[in-house]
Design a protein around this motif. Sequence first.
Motif, PDB file in Angstrom:
ATOM      1  N   LEU A 326       0.896  -1.248   0.011  1.00 47.37           N
ATOM      2  CA  LEU A 326       0.070   0.029  -0.027  1.00 47.37           C
ATOM      3  C   LEU A 326       0.862   1.193  -0.070  1.00 47.37           C
ATOM      4  O   LEU A 326       0.383   2.303  -0.517  1.00 47.37           O
ATOM      5  N   TRP A 327       2.146   1.082   0.450  1.00 47.85           N
ATOM      6  CA  TRP A 327       2.841   2.389   0.793  1.00 47.85           C
ATOM      7  C   TRP A 327       4.295   1.928   0.253  1.00 47.85           C
ATOM      8  O   TRP A 327       5.004   1.249   0.916  1.00 47.85           O
ATOM      9  N   ASP A 328       4.746   2.651  -0.702  1.00 46.88           N
ATOM     10  CA  ASP A 328       6.217   2.657  -1.172  1.00 46.88           C
ATOM     11  C   ASP A 328       7.272   2.920   0.129  1.00 46.88           C
ATOM     12  O   ASP A 328       6.996   4.205   0.649  1.00 46.88           O
ATOM     13  N   HIS A 329       8.144   2.337   0.292  1.00 44.83           N
ATOM     14  CA  HIS A 329       9.177   2.321   1.373  1.00 44.83           C
ATOM     15  C   HIS A 329       8.238   2.905   2.441  1.00 44.83           C
ATOM     16  O   HIS A 329       8.488   3.940   3.001  1.00 44.83           O
ATOM     17  N   ASP A 336       5.319  13.707   0.833  1.00 48.67           N
ATOM     18  CA  ASP A 336       5.035  13.762  -0.537  1.00 48.67           C
ATOM     19  C   ASP A 336       4.280  12.473  -1.041  1.00 48.67           C
ATOM     20  O   ASP A 336       3.609  12.475  -2.193  1.00 48.67           O
ATOM     21  N   ARG A 337       4.279  11.531  -0.295  1.00 47.81           N
ATOM     22  CA  ARG A 337       3.344  10.317  -0.740  1.00 47.81           C
ATOM     23  C   ARG A 337       1.842  10.841  -0.779  1.00 47.81           C
ATOM     24  O   ARG A 337       1.148   9.861  -1.375  1.00 47.81           O
ATOM     25  N   ARG A 341      -2.502  11.765  -3.419  1.00 47.32           N
ATOM     26  CA  ARG A 341      -2.957  10.648  -3.342  1.00 47.32           C
ATOM     27  C   ARG A 341      -4.187  10.416  -2.907  1.00 47.32           C
ATOM     28  O   ARG A 341      -4.512  10.834  -1.613  1.00 47.32           O
ATOM     29  N   LEU A 342      -5.160   9.528  -3.381  1.00 41.07           N
ATOM     30  CA  LEU A 342      -6.474   9.218  -2.799  1.00 41.07           C
ATOM     31  C   LEU A 342      -6.210   8.469  -1.801  1.00 41.07           C
ATOM     32  O   LEU A 342      -5.834   7.187  -1.689  1.00 41.07           O
ATOM     33  N   PHE A 348      -5.677   3.358   5.003  1.00 44.20           N
ATOM     34  CA  PHE A 348      -5.251   4.034   6.204  1.00 44.20           C
ATOM     35  C   PHE A 348      -5.659   4.216   7.424  1.00 44.20           C
ATOM     36  O   PHE A 348      -6.731   4.728   7.513  1.00 44.20           O
ATOM     37  N   LEU A 349      -5.083   3.405   8.308  1.00 46.71           N
ATOM     38  CA  LEU A 349      -6.029   3.191   9.545  1.00 46.71           C
ATOM     39  C   LEU A 349      -5.495   4.023  10.546  1.00 46.71           C
ATOM     40  O   LEU A 349      -5.344   3.419  11.859  1.00 46.71           O
ATOM     41  N   ALA A 350      -5.110   5.194  10.567  1.00 46.18           N
ATOM     42  CA  ALA A 350      -4.722   5.794  11.641  1.00 46.18           C
ATOM     43  C   ALA A 350      -5.778   5.893  12.938  1.00 46.18           C
ATOM     44  O   ALA A 350      -5.359   5.837  14.124  1.00 46.18           O
TER      45      ALA A 350
END
Length: 415
Positions: A326-329, A336-337, A341-342, A348-350
């Motif tokens: 789901l997330w690069d690096h 900047d990611r 980004r939608l 995204f489970l913050a």
Amino acid sequence: MHQIPKENILAGGLGLIKEGFPFIMNRRNKFKSDIFKMSIPGFHVICFGGEDAARTFYDAEKFIRKGAVPPPIQKTLTGEQAIHTKDAQEHHHRKAMFMSLLTDSNIDKLQDLVREELEKAVLVWQSIPRIVLFRESAEILSKAICRWAGVPASDEQAVHAARSFVSMVDAFGSLGSRNFRGRKARKDMEQWISRLINDVRSGKLDGDRQSALYVCAHYRDMKGNLLDLKMAAIELLNILRPTVAIAWYVTFAALALEHYPDCKPKMEQEDDQYILQFINEVRRFYPFAPFMGAIVKKDFQWHQYRFGKGSLVLLDMYGTNHDARLWDHPFTFNPDRFNHRLIRPFDFLAQGGGDPRNGHRCPGELITVQTLRTFLVFLTRDVNYQVPQQDLSYSLARMPTLPHSGFIMENVLPK
């Protein structure tokens, strides 16, 4: 039907204690599977993670919350029989009370109060050599949210409340002295707020009818009955406490400014889009909530794995926020990611997944985002400060966790 990989009871119990936040993620990597099961004292648990797991976890046809929040957490963090334990129509009805308070104008009003408290605080900070940001931000948030909620509290009472709220959150996932302090703090806060609600109901305390205090005092359940005093107090505390808990995020945001100084000039230039990207990356990158629990409502299959009715299931929130699919690096801090980004409801489970209006995602998420924005604007545009040598490390084994020093700031002066 596939067999769910199983972790042995010793590795499961000790691993959770020693590893903390990344425990489920580490086992998913170990088994090369998004799902595994384990036994810990008193429980047989299924753990899973990833976007599709989150989508399934928040399906009200498959899971319920009743029975999923362990008593030690209810007695410290959430309160017994609070909204977190409700399902279906009862949950929707109670959540509507919270959502009615979270209008755009009310959120803006809270930010005005936070800014006022920050401006008052900096007048004190400039006359003392150093401050601890975590402690100060918790007190500022407590003063602001008490004023916003219509809770009559002197500065001294609000500071005492801040310390109690911190103890309640700090008791999460703990035993011994931390848990004892959290239980005592909850008892004290419930008694205080119960007295205020009783005063509102009796007419002794005349407050704003739109305030959280008044709304919680006069909320009626699906049968048309007022909540008992303790339950009304618990739900009002579920507005006050999470707001003060934003102090954890404020401290990690300051840590990110210190560790990634190239981010600061972009926020000083009044780039509001970049501030939002920075906030989302703080919430994704740093540890806040390790996992969430629910109970299987009825037998079902997921990816040819069987989930049996009554099973306790833990969703890997920390691991999903660090999932390389789901997330690069994912272990690199990179605001900047989030540039264009939608954000999907389950990647995204913050603060949970799904729709906050009718699901179990935290209804106060927008308050968290806007409050972080208020603090970051203050830290980058309104004051200068130095960060002395200190221990800014934090332990992922501790839940919740925080930089050991609490983030010490020196020579805080208005620009």
